[in-house]
Motif scaffolding. Structure first.
Motif, PDB file in Angstrom:
ATOM      1  N   TYR A 199      45.114  -3.109 -13.535  1.00 54.81           N
ATOM      2  CA  TYR A 199      45.375  -3.828 -12.286  1.00 54.81           C
ATOM      3  C   TYR A 199      44.597  -5.151 -12.264  1.00 54.81           C
ATOM      4  CZ  TYR A 199      44.924  -5.244  -7.424  1.00 54.81           C
ATOM      5  OH  TYR A 199      44.908  -5.979  -6.277  1.00 54.81           O
ATOM      6  N   LEU A 200      43.326  -5.091 -12.659  1.00 54.63           N
ATOM      7  CA  LEU A 200      42.499  -6.300 -12.651  1.00 54.63           C
ATOM      8  C   LEU A 200      43.059  -7.365 -13.593  1.00 54.63           C
ATOM      9  CD1 LEU A 200      38.967  -4.628 -12.684  1.00 54.63           C
ATOM     10  CD2 LEU A 200      40.039  -5.803 -10.753  1.00 54.63           C
ATOM     11  N   LYS A 206      40.574 -11.523  -6.474  1.00 59.28           N
ATOM     12  CA  LYS A 206      39.331 -12.281  -6.387  1.00 59.28           C
ATOM     13  C   LYS A 206      38.199 -11.533  -7.089  1.00 59.28           C
ATOM     14  CE  LYS A 206      36.273 -14.461  -2.983  1.00 59.28           C
ATOM     15  NZ  LYS A 206      35.996 -14.649  -1.529  1.00 59.28           N
ATOM     16  N   ASN A 207      37.405 -12.278  -7.874  1.00 57.67           N
ATOM     17  CA  ASN A 207      36.270 -11.729  -8.628  1.00 57.67           C
ATOM     18  C   ASN A 207      36.708 -10.687  -9.668  1.00 57.67           C
ATOM     19  OD1 ASN A 207      34.409 -13.259  -7.076  1.00 57.67           O
ATOM     20  ND2 ASN A 207      34.419 -11.663  -5.477  1.00 57.67           N
ATOM     21  N   ASN A 213      33.851  -6.994 -16.032  1.00 56.35           N
ATOM     22  CA  ASN A 213      32.661  -6.902 -16.871  1.00 56.35           C
ATOM     23  C   ASN A 213      31.702  -5.818 -16.389  1.00 56.35           C
ATOM     24  OD1 ASN A 213      32.951  -8.909 -19.011  1.00 56.35           O
ATOM     25  ND2 ASN A 213      32.954 -10.421 -17.372  1.00 56.35           N
ATOM     26  N   LYS A 214      31.633  -5.604 -15.093  1.00 53.11           N
ATOM     27  CA  LYS A 214      30.814  -4.507 -14.564  1.00 53.11           C
ATOM     28  C   LYS A 214      31.370  -3.157 -15.027  1.00 53.11           C
ATOM     29  CE  LYS A 214      29.163  -6.868 -10.379  1.00 53.11           C
ATOM     30  NZ  LYS A 214      29.239  -6.902  -8.885  1.00 53.11           N
ATOM     31  N   ILE A 215      32.683  -3.020 -14.981  1.00 56.41           N
ATOM     32  CA  ILE A 215      33.316  -1.779 -15.451  1.00 56.41           C
ATOM     33  C   ILE A 215      33.054  -1.586 -16.937  1.00 56.41           C
ATOM     34  CG2 ILE A 215      35.531  -0.643 -15.862  1.00 56.41           C
ATOM     35  CD1 ILE A 215      36.525  -1.912 -13.243  1.00 56.41           C
ATOM     36  N   ALA A 216      33.164  -2.672 -17.707  1.00 59.41           N
ATOM     37  CA  ALA A 216      32.945  -2.587 -19.152  1.00 59.41           C
ATOM     38  C   ALA A 216      31.547  -2.066 -19.469  1.00 59.41           C
ATOM     39  CB  ALA A 216      33.158  -3.957 -19.795  1.00 59.41           C
ATOM     40  N   HIS A 226      37.367 -11.502 -21.353  1.00 59.25           N
ATOM     41  CA  HIS A 226      37.915 -12.654 -20.633  1.00 59.25           C
ATOM     42  C   HIS A 226      39.314 -12.340 -20.139  1.00 59.25           C
ATOM     43  CE1 HIS A 226      34.617 -15.138 -22.061  1.00 59.25           C
ATOM     44  NE2 HIS A 226      34.854 -14.695 -23.291  1.00 59.25           N
ATOM     45  N   LEU A 227      39.669 -12.989 -19.041  1.00 62.22           N
ATOM     46  CA  LEU A 227      41.061 -12.992 -18.620  1.00 62.22           C
ATOM     47  C   LEU A 227      41.795 -14.031 -19.454  1.00 62.22           C
ATOM     48  CD1 LEU A 227      40.539 -13.005 -14.740  1.00 62.22           C
ATOM     49  CD2 LEU A 227      40.937 -11.034 -16.198  1.00 62.22           C
TER      50      LEU A 227
END
Length: 429
Positions: A199-200, A206-207, A213-216, A226-227
């Motif tokens: 989903y992200l 937003k953010n 990166n927090k999930i990673a 990176h997106l």
């Protein structure tokens, strides 16, 4: 670097198994919440002086809610995120169970069963998708199988609590217990459950990068994630996308498969205790057979998960549908309690294995940006079977059908599903 590829190809971390565990917990409570009515039906009927058609209506009410929740709430998961919808849906399920505790009429029970069902219907597509996305390729089939097994565990706990609680505290205590447990689960997902990585990446709220990166880090896959630099074309989330040229055949086939399996499973799990009791079996023994079906469902999901780690999910699923038809035909002829219990476990194992198989295949059929819509719509359409089968069974009994007629019809439906699955072609397996 694509975090989705890293998740798919890397070993499972403890946090990834925690995500799977939270989904399992929610599915356990779904089983408890949905099938609590099956184990309290006789007590409710006695208190409110209800007929078979009324009980069928109450059983169908929860499934109506589940269909509405799966069909109408799942697109919001693709628009606003899987996690927010899970929180809202779990809160609805807890509210519905709590308010059922205070009900004293057929109409009020039916209404709050619909509310409970809406919550459960919103939970299912989100948890199914999240498990599929956070599990790696090696363990995805087993993770979904463990997740699907939760429903049987919850149904078994519902039956056990019904037996233990009804005699002392009445049927309402079963629903109060479900409300409390669902409320505790709500707290757990608010604290621990992350957002869907797909989903992200596909919607980029937003953010999104910071969240990604927090999930990673939590799943022990830190790195320079990176997106993609170029914004992908955003298509509107709509069920109409399921009917595009490339999707329509798959959509119709998976819908028919869900309808057939769900109608069969929910008829057997909902009506078996009442049917056995009406033919002379004691309440305790009939509920024990009902719990055996749920217990078998737990075992069957796990067996399916281990099998698909070696063989095709589609081929395994077709085998399970064929064996389900055979097991149902054997079950209807069982008379001795020991034989009935053994066959009930077998029927539950095979049928819930079929549901596990559908949950395994379903997320592979749709792209990430509308995956919850595709998965949720298929589950919601499948609920038409679970809605109609308990209600239809009550009406057919009323006009003179026997339990043998009902179970033989169920076996025929499972045979038809095997043919539908043969025509289905998952994009990846």
């Amino acid at each position: 670097m694509d975090l989705r590829i890293k998740i798919a190809d890397s070993p499972m971390s403890g946090y990834q198994w925690l995500v799977v565990s939270l989904a399992v917990l929610l599915n356990i409570l779904d089983g408890f919440d949905v099938l609590a009515i099956a184990f309290t039906a006789k007590s409710i009927s006695n208190e409110l002086n209800l007929q078979a058609t009324h009980i069928g209506t109450l059983m169908s009410a929860g499934f109506i809610g589940m269909a509405l929740g799966s069909f109408f709430l799942s697109p919001f998961a693709d628009k606003f995120g899987r996690r927010p919808l899970l929180i809202i849906s779990t809160a609805l399920a807890a509210l519905g169970m709590l308010m059922t505790y205070f009900c004293s009429s057929l109409e009020s029970i039916a209404f709050w069963r619909i509310v409970t069902g809406v919550g459960v219907g919103g939970i299912l597509p989100c948890t199914n998708v999240i498990v599929s996305e956070y599990a790696n390729k090696k363990w995805r089939g087993l993770a979904i199988a463990i997740y699907a097994a939760g429903f049987g565990i919850g149904a078994t706990l519902g039956g056990m609590s019904a037996i233990l609680l009804q005699e002392t505290y009445g049927w309402r205590s079963v629903f109060l217990t479900g409300a409390i447990l669902t409320g505790l689960a709500l707290s757990a997902i608010i604290i621990f459950l992350p957002e869907s990585v797909d989903y992200l990446l596909s919607k980029r709220p937003k953010n999104a990068l910071q969240t990604l990166n927090k999930i990673a880090i939590k799943i022990n896959k830190p790195g320079e994630w990176h997106l993609i630099s170029e914004t992908p074309p955003q298509q509107k989330v709509s069920v109409l996308r399921l009917f595009e040229r490339d999707n329509i055949k798959t959509t119709l086939l998976i819908w028919l498969s869900f309808i057939g399996v769900m109608s069969s499973f929910y008829f057997v799990s909902s009506w078996t205790p009442a049917l056995l009791e009406s033919t002379g079996m004691s309440k305790t023994h009939s509920q024990s057979v009902g719990m055996a079906i749920s217990l078998g469902g737990t075992v069957g999901s796990l067996i399916f998960g281990f099998i698909v780690s070696r063989w095709s999910a589609k081929s395994t699923l077709i085998l399970f549908t064929l064996l389900s038809a055979l097991a149902v035909m054997l079950f209807v002829h069982s008379s001795a309690l020991s034989v009935a219990l053994g066959l009930a476990i077998l029927v539950g194992a095979l049928m819930n294995g079929c549901i596990t198989g559908l949950y395994t295949i379903n997320p592979t059929l749709y792209d990430a940006d509308y995956r919850s819509t595709g998965v949720g719509t298929a589950i919601g359409i499948g609920r038409l079977g679970s809605i109609l089968s308990p209600f239809l069974a009550g009406n057919l009994l009323q006009i003179g059908w026997t339990k043998e007629n009902l179970y033989f019809t169920t076996a025929f439906i499972m045979l038809a599903v095997s043919f539908t699955l043969f025509l289905l072609q998952p994009k990846n397996n």
